[in-house]
Enzyme design. Structure first.
Site, PDB file in Angstrom:
ATOM      1  N   SER A  48       0.835  -1.262   0.012  1.00 31.72           N
ATOM      2  CA  SER A  48       0.060  -0.129  -0.024  1.00 31.72           C
ATOM      3  C   SER A  48       0.867   1.200  -0.094  1.00 31.72           C
ATOM      4  CB  SER A  48      -0.939   0.014   1.155  1.00 31.72           C
ATOM      5  OG  SER A  48      -0.200   0.076   2.456  1.00 31.72           O
ATOM      6  N   CYS A  78      -6.835  -6.528   0.309  1.00 29.13           N
ATOM      7  CA  CYS A  78      -5.553  -6.434   1.244  1.00 29.13           C
ATOM      8  C   CYS A  78      -4.889  -4.999   1.109  1.00 29.13           C
ATOM      9  CB  CYS A  78      -4.672  -7.302   0.643  1.00 29.13           C
ATOM     10  SG  CYS A  78      -3.443  -7.955   1.976  1.00 29.13           S
ATOM     11  N   ARG A 136       0.422 -10.970   4.918  1.00 27.53           N
ATOM     12  CA  ARG A 136       0.670  -9.730   5.522  1.00 27.53           C
ATOM     13  C   ARG A 136      -0.601  -8.902   5.451  1.00 27.53           C
ATOM     14  NH1 ARG A 136       5.318  -6.691   4.406  1.00 27.53           N
ATOM     15  NH2 ARG A 136       5.675  -6.576   6.762  1.00 27.53           N
ATOM     16  N   HIS A 171      -6.927 -12.278   0.024  1.00 29.22           N
ATOM     17  CA  HIS A 171      -6.722 -12.230  -1.556  1.00 29.22           C
ATOM     18  C   HIS A 171      -7.751 -13.038  -2.114  1.00 29.22           C
ATOM     19  CE1 HIS A 171      -2.844 -10.213  -2.126  1.00 29.22           C
ATOM     20  NE2 HIS A 171      -2.879 -10.416  -0.829  1.00 29.22           N
ATOM     21  N   GLU A 173      -8.590 -13.500  -4.982  1.00 28.96           N
ATOM     22  CA  GLU A 173      -8.280 -13.836  -6.433  1.00 28.96           C
ATOM     23  C   GLU A 173      -7.183 -15.028  -6.578  1.00 28.96           C
ATOM     24  OE1 GLU A 173      -6.935 -11.622  -4.798  1.00 28.96           O
ATOM     25  OE2 GLU A 173      -4.773 -11.449  -5.056  1.00 28.96           O
TER      26      GLU A 173
HETATM   27  N1  GLN Z   1       1.228  -5.307   4.038  1.00 28.08           N
HETATM   28  C1  GLN Z   1       0.943  -4.891   2.869  1.00 28.08           C
HETATM   29  C2  GLN Z   1       0.669  -3.357   2.815  1.00 28.08           C
HETATM   30  O1  GLN Z   1       0.804  -2.879   4.040  1.00 28.08           O
HETATM   31  C3  GLN Z   1      -0.306  -5.482   2.133  1.00 28.08           C
HETATM   32  C4  GLN Z   1      -0.171  -6.816   1.846  1.00 28.08           C
HETATM   33  C5  GLN Z   1      -0.987  -7.531   0.724  1.00 28.08           C
HETATM   34  O2  GLN Z   1      -1.622  -6.724   0.113  1.00 28.08           O
HETATM   35  N2  GLN Z   1      -0.993  -8.542   0.482  1.00 28.08           N
HETATM   36  O3  GLN Z   1       0.311  -2.878   1.749  1.00 28.08           O
END
Ligand code: GLN
Length: 191
Positions: A48, A78, A136, A171, A173
């Site tokens: 992100s 996510c 994550r 996720h 997908e």
């Molecule tokens: N930890 C990621 C973030 O902070 C997000 C992880 C993911 O999209 N699989 O953007």
């Protein structure tokens, strides 16, 4: 039904495959001109902080915020969920979110030991559990009164909807199961 998939960074290709299998017409979005052509958007997983920077350098942030204010349906997964939240804890100080759904999230909130895991959980309105892949993932720490929680894992919301904005901390997908995308397409195009 042209569905844009934000393709600045991250896991956008698999989203395009799932959408194609469902009969939608996915289109990778990298520029404001691309954005003009779409009727809905997917904001994928990835990083992100990087996506936030690229939203600025691509010139997409302002037009995308404008389209969302006008009701553009969006699926955020996510990192996409983080970018659509109101408040982000443990983000980088310069990362910005769209506040398109009234939730607060903690970035990488599941901690190091279990920062990636899979789980099966029921989803409101779907027959049979969904297999979620969490990488994550953000933890949803607050949900506003107008937000519908469609799924939880261990009491923590993992799939939320407000109007035509749908967000997942997993996720969808990556499961070989198109039901979350199908739900999004219903939400986006059934009105
Ligand atoms: N930890 C990621 C973030 O902070 C997000 C992880 C993911 O999209 N699989 O953007």
């Amino acid at each position: 039904m042209k569905v844009g998939v934000l393709a600045l960074q991250g896991a956008f290709a698999r989203h395009c495959e799932v959408l194609t299998a469902l009969g939608a017409a996915p289109m990778e979005v990298r520029t404001p001109v691309d954005l003009e052509a779409v009727d809905a958007m997917v904001m994928p997983g990835g990083e992100s902080t990087t996506m936030s920077m690229l939203l600025d350098s691509s010139g997409l942030r302002t037009p995308l915020a404008g389209r969302m204010a006008d009701g553009l349906p969006v699926l955020g997964t996510c990192a996409g969920m983080i970018l659509l939240a109101v408040r982000v804890t443990d983000g980088r100080p310069d990362q910005r979110s769209f506040a398109a759904i009234d939730i607060d999230v903690r970035r990488n909130g599941y901690g190091r030991q279990v920062d990636s895991f899979e789980d099966e959980f029921p989803v409101a309105g779907l027959d049979g559990p969904f297999h979620g892949v969490f990488i994550r993932a953000p933890v949803v720490e607050r949900v506003g009164p107008t937000v519908e929680v469609l799924a939880r894992v261990d009491t923590i919301p993992v799939l939320c909807r407000e109007g035509s904005v749908l967000v997942s901390s997993f996720h969808p997908e990556m499961s070989g199961d198109g039901r979350i995308h199908e739900r999004f397409l219903d939400l986006a195009f059934s009105v």
